[in-house]
Design a protein around this motif. Structure first.
Motif, short mmCIF file in Angstrom:
data_model
loop_
_atom_site.label_atom_id
_atom_site.label_comp_id
_atom_site.label_asym_id
_atom_site.label_seq_id
_atom_site.Cartn_x
_atom_site.Cartn_y
_atom_site.Cartn_z
N UNK A 200 -3.10 -10.29 -2.40
CA UNK A 200 -2.97 -9.30 -1.32
C UNK A 200 -2.08 -8.14 -1.78
N UNK A 201 -0.93 -8.46 -2.37
CA UNK A 201 0.00 -7.42 -2.81
C UNK A 201 -0.62 -6.56 -3.91
N UNK A 202 -1.32 -7.19 -4.85
CA UNK A 202 -1.95 -6.43 -5.94
C UNK A 202 -3.03 -5.51 -5.41
N UNK A 203 -3.94 -6.06 -4.60
CA UNK A 203 -5.05 -5.27 -4.07
C UNK A 203 -4.54 -4.10 -3.22
N UNK A 204 -3.56 -4.37 -2.35
CA UNK A 204 -3.04 -3.31 -1.49
C UNK A 204 -2.26 -2.28 -2.30
N UNK A 205 -1.55 -2.73 -3.32
CA UNK A 205 -0.80 -1.80 -4.16
C UNK A 205 -1.74 -0.88 -4.94
N UNK A 206 -2.83 -1.45 -5.46
CA UNK A 206 -3.81 -0.63 -6.17
C UNK A 206 -4.45 0.38 -5.21
N UNK A 207 -4.78 -0.08 -4.00
CA UNK A 207 -5.36 0.83 -3.00
C UNK A 207 -4.37 1.94 -2.66
N UNK A 208 -3.08 1.59 -2.53
CA UNK A 208 -2.06 2.59 -2.27
C UNK A 208 -1.90 3.56 -3.44
N UNK A 209 -2.05 3.03 -4.66
CA UNK A 209 -2.03 3.89 -5.83
C UNK A 209 -3.16 4.90 -5.82
N UNK A 210 -4.33 4.43 -5.38
CA UNK A 210 -5.48 5.34 -5.27
C UNK A 210 -5.16 6.44 -4.24
N UNK A 211 -4.50 6.04 -3.14
CA UNK A 211 -4.11 7.04 -2.13
C UNK A 211 -3.14 8.05 -2.75
N UNK A 212 -2.18 7.57 -3.56
CA UNK A 212 -1.26 8.48 -4.25
C UNK A 212 -1.99 9.40 -5.21
N UNK A 213 -2.96 8.84 -5.94
CA UNK A 213 -3.78 9.64 -6.86
C UNK A 213 -4.52 10.73 -6.08
N UNK A 214 -5.11 10.36 -4.94
CA UNK A 214 -5.84 11.33 -4.11
C UNK A 214 -4.89 12.42 -3.59
N UNK B 250 0.83 -1.21 0.00
CA UNK B 250 0.00 0.00 0.00
C UNK B 250 0.86 1.26 0.00
N UNK B 251 1.78 1.34 0.95
CA UNK B 251 2.57 2.58 1.08
C UNK B 251 3.62 2.72 -0.03
N UNK B 252 4.05 1.59 -0.61
CA UNK B 252 5.01 1.66 -1.72
C UNK B 252 4.42 2.46 -2.89
N UNK B 253 3.13 2.30 -3.12
CA UNK B 253 2.50 2.94 -4.28
C UNK B 253 2.22 4.41 -4.07
N UNK B 254 2.42 4.91 -2.85
CA UNK B 254 2.13 6.33 -2.63
C UNK B 254 3.27 7.08 -1.93
N UNK B 255 3.95 6.46 -0.95
CA UNK B 255 4.94 7.25 -0.21
C UNK B 255 6.20 6.49 0.20
N UNK B 256 6.26 5.16 0.06
CA UNK B 256 7.36 4.37 0.62
C UNK B 256 8.40 4.05 -0.45
#
Length: 196
Positions: free
Chosen positions: A58-72, A27-33
């Motif tokens: 799990x990794x795909x779903x969390x990464x996409x969710x983190x990407x959405x956080x980055x988009x936001x 999750x955090x890799x896709x937005x801030x980590x």
């Protein structure tokens, strides 16, 4: 600092809550980590090969969710939150350069190449997609395809070849996926030249 962060992330694979840590890191890799989820995914998949596709999900779903956080972050809080994060990681110049030179078509390609091979780093592209006001549904579809392809390819290789493929993945998979990303970019450029 990066080496300590890498070692700490790797140490999480042996914990009982490793799956939750995998979701958090992805999750955090896709937005801030800074450290990719692969660092945790690989040892977990090798330790529990019967769960490798579950871990990929799990990794795909969390990464996409983190990407959405980055988009936001890019869409709603670029100046106040995203810009300082990019500056902290030394990615602000890359971001500003991409922002001024990338149109919607190129951004679509970057969504795939960053999700697949971290070219450019995924957190840069997720934030850029928000700043550029890429439609959220389009962003999510691109992220699911790119991140899913990456994690499920890793899962397939680890399930099929086990420990014997680990050194190859750690040393060369990034190069191979990077080459795929370069080919995609080359195909895009050729298509644009032929089309107009």
């Amino acid at each position: 600092m990066l080496r300590k962060l890498y070692a700490w992330t790797l140490s999480l694979a042996g914990r009982k809550a490793a799956e939750a840590w995998l979701a958090l890191i992805a999750f955090v890799e896709s937005s801030i980590f800074l450290v990719p989820a692969d660092v945790l995914f690989l040892p977990m998949a090798l330790a529990r090969p019967e769960r490798v596709y579950r871990y990929a999900f799990v990794a795909t779903a969390a990464s996409v969710a983190g990407g959405i956080a980055g988009w936001l972050l890019g869409f709603y809080a670029y100046e106040s939150i995203a810009k300082p994060i990019l500056a902290f990681y030394g990615k602000l110049d890359t971001f500003e350069q991409l922002k001024s030179h990338v149109g919607e078509e190129q951004l679509n390609l970057l969504l795939v190449t960053s999700g697949l091979a971290h070219l450019p780093p995924i957190k840069v592209v997720t934030i850029l997609a928000g700043v550029a006001h890429v439609k959220l549904w389009h962003f999510v579809v691109s992220a699911v395809i790119a991140r899913g392809l990456r994690f499920y390819l890793l899962a397939f290789l680890l399930k099929r070849y086990g420990v014997t493929i680990q050194a190859f993945i750690e040393k060369r998979l990034g190069l191979i996926l990077g080459a795929v990303a370069v080919v995609l970019i080359g195909l895009y450029v050729a298509w644009r030249l032929l089309a107009g």
